[in-house]
Motif scaffolding. Structure first.
Motif, short mmCIF file in Angstrom:
data_model
loop_
_atom_site.label_atom_id
_atom_site.label_comp_id
_atom_site.label_asym_id
_atom_site.label_seq_id
_atom_site.Cartn_x
_atom_site.Cartn_y
_atom_site.Cartn_z
N MET A 191 46.33 10.64 22.00
CA MET A 191 46.10 11.93 23.03
C MET A 191 44.79 12.25 23.72
SD MET A 191 48.90 13.08 24.70
CE MET A 191 49.34 14.76 24.28
N PRO A 192 44.52 12.58 24.50
CA PRO A 192 43.42 13.10 25.49
C PRO A 192 42.79 14.54 24.26
CG PRO A 192 44.04 13.73 26.92
CD PRO A 192 45.21 12.66 26.10
N PHE A 193 41.13 14.88 24.53
CA PHE A 193 40.82 16.00 23.66
C PHE A 193 40.82 16.67 24.71
CE2 PHE A 193 40.37 14.25 20.37
CZ PHE A 193 40.10 15.48 18.96
N VAL A 194 41.02 18.28 24.56
CA VAL A 194 41.67 18.94 26.69
C VAL A 194 40.96 20.45 25.86
CG1 VAL A 194 43.71 17.77 27.15
CG2 VAL A 194 44.09 19.94 25.19
N PHE A 195 41.23 21.48 27.23
CA PHE A 195 40.57 22.42 26.95
C PHE A 195 41.54 23.36 27.80
CE2 PHE A 195 36.75 19.82 27.15
CZ PHE A 195 35.89 20.74 26.52
N VAL A 196 42.43 24.51 26.99
CA VAL A 196 42.97 25.13 27.35
C VAL A 196 42.53 26.15 28.67
CG1 VAL A 196 44.78 24.56 25.50
CG2 VAL A 196 43.17 26.92 25.24
#
Length: 396
Positions: free
Chosen positions: A259-264
């Motif tokens: 899974m990619p690293f994400v911003f919320v």
């Protein structure tokens, strides 16, 4: 008749010119140093209080909004850039006094007139001091306290989000806030927002430790969050895959998919592979309601960071009555001071419970399929034995 009119016009013009000359003559400075501020070094607030405050740590902290050690460290970084040369006409205001005046403004939001009478300096002098000191604070601190993270630092940020908010692979929380200002000169309606007042936007990305990792200050108040994000340096770096994020990693307790690293973010932002927003609130399944709850737990840190910022530096509680460029510099200085003081003195969590920075009105923005697929993977994970929280069903 025409001759009479010409004479009448000439008389009126002459009268107007004489009135302008009289006003200009009356407005000339009557004093080189006004008697009210002539005794600055005997009666000014800085000279009357500073040494006494240093003898009492708690009172110094309440006045300066930071500890004595933090103040001294900050002064050491700024002293050379705030030093002005004395002249045969008058002595310059020393760097320590300039810093105190600026911190007092940022910490209280006093008007220039109030600073004039408290510190016995001219109002225009106070304005110049605030502008120059805020620029110096930003220049001295932003690279050290707000530098762009590298891969290992992104992993550390994500680990802290997992520990405190139970949202894996989260590299930060983003949001945009209105900063209320007076109407800029000749700005039209560009800074007039949907709440019917003038503002510019503070866009920020925070980590789980309530520290700002990136800010963009000064966009028109009429712009939406998504537009501010798209035109910001951070948004461009994210879209261009230039943030040096870690490689895709499987979620805790699983081996696939990576899974990619994400911003919320909230619903005002567009869904993307590295940007998660909540599902629309209509007709949600249980799993999607759980996802929205889990995302909100992670996203709230940026709201808390804004709350700490506004309650620490209280000039943000009221409209900023400074020139636009100075107001932007003041907000940037407050953000780096937030990180600087946060790392050295900690913070009172109660300060984060309320604040006066107003959110943007949510707007309808479209995501893309790859982002939707990533969100579905997170949704499934939060309902799985490895990703579920014991209390999440009760919380929704």
């Amino acid at each position: 008749m025409d001759c009479y009119r010409r004479r009448h016009v000439a008389v009126v013009v002459t009268a107007i010119q004489l009135e302008r000359l009289r006003r200009r003559r009356d407005s000339r400075r009557r004093f080189w140093v006004h008697p009210v501020i002539a005794q600055r070094q005997e009666r000014g607030q800085f000279w009357a209080l500073y040494q006494n405050l240093r003898a009492h740590e708690d009172q110094f902290f309440a006045y300066m909004r930071m500890s004595i050690s933090s103040f001294d460290e900050l002064l050491g970084l700024l002293e050379s850039s705030l030093m002005h040369q004395d002249t045969f006409m008058r002595d310059s205001i020393p760097p320590v006094e300039r810093l105190v005046i600026t911190l007092r403004y940022l910490g209280t939001g006093q008007s220039l007139a109030s600073l004039h009478f408290a510190f016995l300096i001219g109002k225009s002098t106070a304005s110049v001091i605030i502008r120059e000191t805020c620029v110096a604070i930003w220049d001295a601190l932003h690279a050290a306290v707000m530098g762009q993270p590298h891969k290992e630092q992104w992993k550390e940020i994500a680990d802290l989000f997992q520990q405190t908010c139970q949202f894996p692979n989260c590299a930060g929380a983003i949001d945009g806030k209105h900063i209320r200002i007076k109407k800029p000169v000749r700005s039209g309606s560009q800074y007039y927002n949907y709440k019917k007042y003038f503002s510019f936007v503070l866009f920020a990305m925070c980590d789980a430790n309530y520290s700002f990792r990136y800010i963009d200050v000064g966009s028109y108040g009429s712009r939406s969050d998504s537009a501010v994000f798209a035109h910001s340096e951070f948004g461009k770096l994210l879209n261009d895959k230039a943030l040096d994020l870690p490689e895709h990693t499987a979620l805790p307790g699983t081996t696939s998919p990576a899974m990619p690293f994400v911003f919320v973010a909230d619903e005002a932002f567009a869904l993307g592979e590295n940007l998660m927003r909540p599902y629309s609130s209509r007709g949600l399944s249980l799993a999607r309601r759980v996802f929205n709850y889990r995302l909100t737990r992670a996203r709230r840190v940026v709201e808390c960071a804004f709350g700490i910022l506004a309650n620490k530096w209280r000039f943000l509680h009221t409209p900023i009555h400074l020139k636009l460029e100075t107001a932007i510099s003041a907000v940037k200085a407050a953000c780096v001071l937030h990180n600087f003081v946060r790392a050295r003195d900690g913070f009172n969590f109660e300060d984060s419970l309320t604040h006066s920075l107003h959110s943007h009105r949510p707007s309808v923005v479209r995501g893309h399929r790859q982002g939707a697929a990533v969100r579905e993977q997170f949704t499934a994970y939060f309902m799985s034995p490895h990703g579920a929280l014991p209390w999440q069903l009760d919380a929704i």
